[in-house]
Design an enzyme around this catalytic site. Structure first.
Site, mmCIF file in Angstrom:
data_model
loop_
_atom_site.group_PDB
_atom_site.id
_atom_site.type_symbol
_atom_site.label_atom_id
_atom_site.label_comp_id
_atom_site.label_asym_id
_atom_site.label_seq_id
_atom_site.Cartn_x
_atom_site.Cartn_y
_atom_site.Cartn_z
ATOM 1 C CD GLN A 14 31.479 38.731 45.678
ATOM 2 O OE1 GLN A 14 31.317 39.158 46.828
ATOM 3 N NE2 GLN A 14 32.656 38.697 45.098
ATOM 4 N NE ARG A 48 21.588 27.744 35.983
ATOM 5 C CZ ARG A 48 22.336 27.844 34.896
ATOM 6 N NH1 ARG A 48 21.779 27.721 33.699
ATOM 7 N NH2 ARG A 48 23.626 28.049 34.992
ATOM 8 C CD GLN A 76 23.884 40.464 36.812
ATOM 9 O OE1 GLN A 76 23.561 41.625 36.567
ATOM 10 N NE2 GLN A 76 24.831 40.174 37.688
ATOM 11 C CG HIS A 123 30.003 44.417 37.483
ATOM 12 N ND1 HIS A 123 30.727 45.589 37.480
ATOM 13 C CD2 HIS A 123 30.111 43.912 36.225
ATOM 14 C CE1 HIS A 123 31.260 45.771 36.280
ATOM 15 N NE2 HIS A 123 30.888 44.779 35.496
ATOM 16 C CG ASP A 131 35.023 45.778 37.342
ATOM 17 O OD1 ASP A 131 35.559 45.399 38.396
ATOM 18 O OD2 ASP A 131 34.654 44.981 36.455
ATOM 19 C CD GLU A 154 62.593 35.666 38.354
ATOM 20 O OE1 GLU A 154 62.837 36.867 38.562
ATOM 21 O OE2 GLU A 154 63.454 34.824 38.104
#
Length: 367
Positions: free
Chosen positions: A28, A48, A86, A108, A191, A231
């Site tokens: 992302q 990093r 985070q 998010h 989400d 399938e």
């Protein structure tokens, strides 16, 4: 009905004199950083050293910094590291440099909703959440298209937070497709619910249950794998492109009848009650607390459950059967090739031929 914003509703000029830091150069982060840079935004990257993402950032023309260095230099900081990382990154590297008037962005809302990150009142806190991986965001951008996104404002210290968020959305190409307004709470809870109840938890449990039912009834595991897992792609692709009814119009009448007549017997009212319970745990914060505690403890249950499913018969059978289908590997290679092609196109687009010499565009030099 949701409010939807498009190109005309967003002004990239809001970011014209700002430096935007993208913290985390994963899938992302890479897509957003490259799209913003190609849109003329001054972008710096925090990653990093020592890993492939660090080297990839260098290959893409960035000079990766530490999160602290990037936060100090930037006017807007977009935190795109994993949810579980985070809080540490914010507390140690970003918060000391988050001066009033700056902006903090997320794709998010997990860290904000569950108060893992609590920014001071003097900064804008916004979210732009593309509804697709960064690789798709990048490839669509290079084709002149966009991936839809969600936009939200958690904290509007400057009075211009939404304008900045929409400029960010435009810079990554999402206003080309449409950007839906939401809140951090709504985005995070829906989400998490989608992943648990349907997209990951629900689907994988349904697949395994179907496989086990056939095998326990005496059918060959290979046939059970084909019918319950292999399938599935055909059906999900049809649903993805045309909706549920569009899928039904493209399968046999026998399959249609099995769908509308028998499906509700499998996913019945009890399943919906279980889903409601999952949603309540998400809304109360129980799910987040359990996950945060699991990560802090070194992920013992996470590791055990992942290893348990590594040993599930459907994985053993599937590993053998996929060797019979070399095109599956080629599809993965094709996806990788598309990403590499996008990288090469990006490099070519950032150069011009002047007097027979290649000269970097000004927007590339800004990074």
């Amino acid at each position: 009905m949701a409010t939807i914003y498009y190109e005309k509703d967003a002004d990239l000029g809001v970011l014209k004199k700002k430096t935007v830091a993208v913290v985390g150069y994963g899938i992302q982060g890479r897509g957003q950083a490259l799209n913003l840079r190609d849109s003329g935004v001054k972008v710096i990257v925090a990653q990093r050293p020592g890993g492939p993402n660090y080297e990839l950032a260098k290959q893409d023309g960035f000079k990766p910094l530490s999160a602290a260095e990037a936060a100090e230099l930037a006017d807007a900081i977009i935190l795109l590291a994993q949810d579980t990382l985070q809080a540490k990154i914010y507390q140690e590297s970003i918060a000391p440099h988050l001066k009033p008037g700056k902006a903090l962005g997320f794709s998010h809302g997990f860290a904000i909703l569950y108060r893992l990150v609590t920014p001071s009142k003097g900064v804008d806190v916004v979210m732009v959440a593309p509804k697709g991986p960064g690789s798709l965001l990048r490839s669509q951008f290079l084709e002149g298209k966009g991936v839809p996104a969600l936009v939200a404002v958690h904290q509007d210290a400057t009075g211009k937070a939404k304008h900045l968020a929409l400029a960010w959305a435009k810079g990554i190409g999402s206003t080309r497709a449409g950007v839906l307004e939401t809140t951090f709470k709504e985005e995070t809870e829906t989400d998490n619910f989608g992943e648990q109840a349907v997209l990951c938890g629900g689907v994988s449990s349904l697949i395994k249950a179907g496989f086990e039912t056939l095998v326990e009834a005496g059918y060959q595991p290979e046939l059970a794998y084909f019918e319950c897992l292999h399938e599935l792609k055909l059906i999900t692709d049809l649903i993805w492109s045309s909706g549920i009814q569009g899928m039904r119009r493209r399968v046999s009448d026998t399959a249609k009848w099995g769908d509308i007549h028998c499906g509700p017997r499998v996913v019945d009212a009890r399943v919906k009650e279980n889903m409601k319970q999952l949603l309540e745990e998400i809304q109360s914060g129980k799910f987040a607390k359990e996950w945060i505690a699991e990560d802090a403890a070194g992920r013992p249950n996470f590791t055990r459950l992942m290893q348990q499913d590594d040993r599930h018969p459907i994985e053993q059978v599937g590993s053998s059967l996929r060797k019979m289908m070399p095109w599956l590997g080629s599809q993965q290679l094709t996806a990788h090739s598309r990403q590499q092609t996008a990288h090469r196109i990006s490099q070519r687009k950032s150069q011009r031929i002047v007097g027979g010499k290649k000269i970097r565009r000004q927007v590339a030099r800004r990074s």
